[in-house]
Design a protein around this motif. Structure first.
Motif, PDB file in Angstrom:
ATOM      1  N   LYS A   2       5.104   0.251   0.749  1.00  0.00           N
ATOM      2  CA  LYS A   2       4.992   0.549  -0.668  1.00  0.00           C
ATOM      3  C   LYS A   2       3.821  -0.196  -1.312  1.00  0.00           C
ATOM      4  N   MET A   3       3.174   0.525  -2.189  1.00  0.00           N
ATOM      5  CA  MET A   3       2.025  -0.058  -2.880  1.00  0.00           C
ATOM      6  C   MET A   3       2.431  -1.295  -3.683  1.00  0.00           C
ATOM      7  N   LYS A   4       3.591  -1.208  -4.326  1.00  0.00           N
ATOM      8  CA  LYS A   4       4.038  -2.332  -5.162  1.00  0.00           C
ATOM      9  C   LYS A   4       4.342  -3.558  -4.301  1.00  0.00           C
TER      10      LYS A   4
ATOM     11  N   GLU B  93      -2.382  -3.815  -7.627  1.00  0.00           N
ATOM     12  CA  GLU B  93      -1.991  -2.646  -6.828  1.00  0.00           C
ATOM     13  C   GLU B  93      -3.234  -1.945  -6.268  1.00  0.00           C
ATOM     14  N   THR B  94      -4.234  -1.810  -7.107  1.00  0.00           N
ATOM     15  CA  THR B  94      -5.475  -1.159  -6.668  1.00  0.00           C
ATOM     16  C   THR B  94      -6.131  -1.985  -5.561  1.00  0.00           C
ATOM     17  N   ILE B  97      -4.261  -1.627  -2.290  1.00  0.00           N
ATOM     18  CA  ILE B  97      -4.566  -0.343  -1.624  1.00  0.00           C
ATOM     19  C   ILE B  97      -5.904  -0.449  -0.891  1.00  0.00           C
ATOM     20  N   ARG B 101      -6.158  -0.105   3.057  1.00  0.00           N
ATOM     21  CA  ARG B 101      -6.658   1.210   3.453  1.00  0.00           C
ATOM     22  C   ARG B 101      -8.171   1.253   3.635  1.00  0.00           C
ATOM     23  N   ILE B 109      -7.352   6.307  -3.732  1.00  0.00           N
ATOM     24  CA  ILE B 109      -6.613   5.286  -4.498  1.00  0.00           C
ATOM     25  C   ILE B 109      -5.860   5.970  -5.637  1.00  0.00           C
ATOM     26  N   ILE B 112      -2.715   7.754  -4.562  1.00  0.00           N
ATOM     27  CA  ILE B 112      -1.577   6.858  -4.319  1.00  0.00           C
ATOM     28  C   ILE B 112      -1.014   6.331  -5.641  1.00  0.00           C
ATOM     29  N   ARG B 113      -1.927   5.899  -6.539  1.00  0.00           N
ATOM     30  CA  ARG B 113      -1.454   5.283  -7.784  1.00  0.00           C
ATOM     31  C   ARG B 113      -1.077   6.312  -8.846  1.00  0.00           C
ATOM     32  N   GLY B 178       4.952   5.585  -4.409  1.00  0.00           N
ATOM     33  CA  GLY B 178       3.660   4.911  -4.226  1.00  0.00           C
ATOM     34  C   GLY B 178       3.451   4.391  -2.822  1.00  0.00           C
ATOM     35  N   LEU B 180       1.858   3.617   0.706  1.00  0.00           N
ATOM     36  CA  LEU B 180       0.495   3.423   1.187  1.00  0.00           C
ATOM     37  C   LEU B 180       0.265   4.140   2.501  1.00  0.00           C
TER      38      LEU B 180
END
Lengths: 159, 181
Positions: A2-4, B93-94, B97, B101, B109, B112-113, B178, B180
């Motif tokens: 998860k990104m978070k 978060e950015t 990623i 990635r 990006i 995903i976001r 979200g 990745l």
């Protein structure tokens, strides 16, 4: 994944200038101020002009009378500043002008900084307490874009 | 006073304003081999840790650097009279990623976001935490982004390999929002 959670991983790490600290930059007398933080605010053109006035005010009284046959071109000064900032990432405006021997040199430094700010290659910040102006290098978004030939671009402007 | 290699390396580390690599130290000390320099660095790292002093020698961004212990941060921040460095949640978060990635396009990006990241990418570029790492061979040749040495220095990482692996992260629990990977 998860990104978070990934963001949380970064947030939980020991972060420089939040949790851990290093010695201030030690460059044998050429110490620059700290990187942008809450004690630095974005500076305007007028702040740059004020900083320029202060630097000129501190210059020796006779420096305006000297004829410097080795005056740099605008392009040379821009290239010098870019090289300095690439290496050190930041520089105090007063330190950048430290080696300027004549008022023409100072004007050249001022114009070079102004041009680099205009094209987005540096950002200007001012220390809230001291008023010291600091230049921060801005990475090029496109690394494949060749570095402008500054000397050719400005070569005749002041030479 | 007759100084040995350990004191010389310690002195170099003391005055350096960026992490010093074993290779750089070897070039300066000339006579010492890379193996010997690395052994001394390992010794210094252990000694400072065991001494319990206010600062330790850390492996950061491919080099070594003296850093204070995290327990001292509240006191040091008072001395510096400044707020600690913080990135917004959106910026973190950015950045995460991009870290996981890389090299990654802005469009990836944003996929995903789920939001525009133009402003955040610009901020991260200005802070020197990311860089343009080339262009993708796609129509319009979009820029791809990667992290920088300053990213490693800021997040106290010896290298990108020190970030938790995808498998380790998966153990944090299921959630499709979200993702990745």
């Amino acid at each position: 994944m998860k990104m978070k959670d990934a963001a949380e991983v970064l947030e939980r790490r020991t972060v420089l200038d939040r949790d851990v600290f290093t010695r201030p930059p030690a460059d044998f007398g050429q110490e620059d101020p700290a990187p942008p933080g809450d004690d630095l605010v974005e500076a305007s053109l007028f702040d740059l002009i004020d900083a320029f006035r202060r630097v000129v005010g501190r210059a020796p009284a006779d420096s305006g009378l000297k004829i410097n046959i080795e005056t740099k071109t605008m392009g040379q000064r821009v290239a010098e500043i870019v090289a300095h900032l690439k290496r050190r990432r930041q520089a105090a405006f007063t330190l950048l002008c430290r080696d300027d021997r004549t008022r023409m040199d100072l004007v050249l430094s001022f114009l070079a900084v102004l041009e680099l700010a205009r094209v987005g290659r540096l950002k200007l910040y001012q220390h809230t307490a001291t008023g010291e102006l600091t230049l921060f290098y801005v990475e090029r978004a496109d690394p494949e874009e060749p570095e402008p030939d500054w000397e050719r671009q400005f070569g005749d402007a002041s030479g | 006073m007759n100084l040995g290699l350990k004191q010389i390396i310690e002195g170099l580390l003391f005055v350096s304003n960026e992490p010093l690599t074993p290779k750089k130290i070897m070039e300066i000390t000339e006579n010492a081999s890379l193996d010997r320099v690395q052994r001394v660095l390992d010794e210094l790292e252990n000694e400072y840790e065991e001494l319990g002093r206010a600062f330790v020698l850390k492996r950061v961004a491919g080099g070594y650097q003296f850093r204070t212990r995290p327990e001292l941060s509240a006191y040091i921040l008072q001395l510096k009279k400044k707020s600690p460095t913080r990135l917004s949640r959106a910026a973190l978060e950015t950045l995460a990623i991009i870290a996981y990635r890389q090299p990654v396009m802005r469009a990836e990006i944003e996929k995903i976001r789920g939001v525009d990241v133009g402003g955040i990418v610009k901020t991260l570029l200005e802070k020197g935490l990311i860089r343009g790492a080339g262009r993708k061979d796609l129509p319009g040749r979009p820029i791809i982004y990667g992290t920088t040495k300053k990213f490693l220095e800021t997040f106290d990482l010896p290298s990108l390999d020190a970030l938790p692996s995808v498998e380790e992260m998966e153990s944090l629990g299921p959630d499709d929002e979200g993702r990745l990977f």
